[in-house]
Design a protein around this motif. Structure first.
Motif, PDB file in Angstrom:
ATOM      1  N   TYR A   6     -38.207  16.539  45.283  1.00  0.00           N
ATOM      2  CA  TYR A   6     -37.141  15.649  44.816  1.00  0.00           C
ATOM      3  C   TYR A   6     -37.112  15.621  43.293  1.00  0.00           C
ATOM      4  O   TYR A   6     -38.139  15.461  42.636  1.00  0.00           O
ATOM      5  N   THR A   7     -35.908  15.762  42.746  1.00  0.00           N
ATOM      6  CA  THR A   7     -35.721  15.595  41.306  1.00  0.00           C
ATOM      7  C   THR A   7     -34.709  14.480  41.100  1.00  0.00           C
ATOM      8  O   THR A   7     -33.615  14.521  41.656  1.00  0.00           O
ATOM      9  N   PRO A   8     -35.062  13.464  40.339  1.00  0.00           N
ATOM     10  CA  PRO A   8     -34.145  12.346  40.138  1.00  0.00           C
ATOM     11  C   PRO A   8     -32.906  12.804  39.360  1.00  0.00           C
ATOM     12  O   PRO A   8     -32.979  13.756  38.584  1.00  0.00           O
ATOM     13  N   PRO A   9     -31.785  12.125  39.591  1.00  0.00           N
ATOM     14  CA  PRO A   9     -30.561  12.497  38.871  1.00  0.00           C
ATOM     15  C   PRO A   9     -30.716  12.245  37.374  1.00  0.00           C
ATOM     16  O   PRO A   9     -31.465  11.369  36.953  1.00  0.00           O
ATOM     17  N   THR A  10     -29.981  13.017  36.597  1.00  0.00           N
ATOM     18  CA  THR A  10     -30.057  12.858  35.147  1.00  0.00           C
ATOM     19  C   THR A  10     -29.326  11.582  34.726  1.00  0.00           C
ATOM     20  O   THR A  10     -28.434  11.095  35.419  1.00  0.00           O
ATOM     21  N   GLN A  11     -29.684  11.069  33.581  1.00  0.00           N
ATOM     22  CA  GLN A  11     -29.064   9.856  33.059  1.00  0.00           C
ATOM     23  C   GLN A  11     -27.645  10.162  32.621  1.00  0.00           C
ATOM     24  O   GLN A  11     -27.380  11.174  31.978  1.00  0.00           O
ATOM     25  N   LYS A  12     -26.723   9.286  32.968  1.00  0.00           N
ATOM     26  CA  LYS A  12     -25.346   9.432  32.523  1.00  0.00           C
ATOM     27  C   LYS A  12     -25.243   9.009  31.064  1.00  0.00           C
ATOM     28  O   LYS A  12     -26.019   8.194  30.588  1.00  0.00           O
ATOM     29  N   ALA A  13     -24.260   9.571  30.397  1.00  0.00           N
ATOM     30  CA  ALA A  13     -24.036   9.191  29.002  1.00  0.00           C
ATOM     31  C   ALA A  13     -23.589   7.722  28.950  1.00  0.00           C
ATOM     32  O   ALA A  13     -22.843   7.257  29.803  1.00  0.00           O
ATOM     33  N   ALA A  14     -24.047   7.034  27.950  1.00  0.00           N
ATOM     34  CA  ALA A  14     -23.683   5.622  27.798  1.00  0.00           C
ATOM     35  C   ALA A  14     -22.188   5.515  27.502  1.00  0.00           C
ATOM     36  O   ALA A  14     -21.632   6.284  26.720  1.00  0.00           O
ATOM     37  N   VAL A  15     -21.543   4.554  28.137  1.00  0.00           N
ATOM     38  CA  VAL A  15     -20.109   4.340  27.937  1.00  0.00           C
ATOM     39  C   VAL A  15     -19.923   3.587  26.625  1.00  0.00           C
ATOM     40  O   VAL A  15     -20.505   2.524  26.421  1.00  0.00           O
TER      41      VAL A  15
END
Length: 85
Positions: free
Chosen positions: A12-21
């Protein structure tokens, strides 16, 4: 007992962080509210002018299209609310 093929998946690889809005600029809300109020005032002045002297007080050659112009300004203000953060 042999292992099934489904067990050979990658770990399992965790999802990458989304760019801050990014927040809206400071002028966004005043312009948004200003457009909605301007459209409302446009329509009210159009109806008051029609009721008092029978002609438009705003842009006379537009005639009844002054109502559409006021509605378009209000719609532009409401369209800005969809981007408000």
């Amino acid at each position: 007992m042999p292992e099934s093929r489904s067990r050979k998946k990658a770990t399992y690889t965790p999802p990458t962080q989304k760019a801050a809005v990014k927040p809206n600029p400071r002028w966004w809300v005043p312009v948004m509210l200003g457009l909605m109020l301007l459209g409302l005032v446009w329509i009210v002045v159009f109806y008051i002018g029609r009721a008092t002297n029978g002609s438009s007080l705003l842009i006379p050659f537009l005639g009844g299209w002054n109502l559409a112009a006021g509605a378009a300004v209000i719609i532009a203000g409401f369209a800005m609310t969809t981007r408000w953060r």
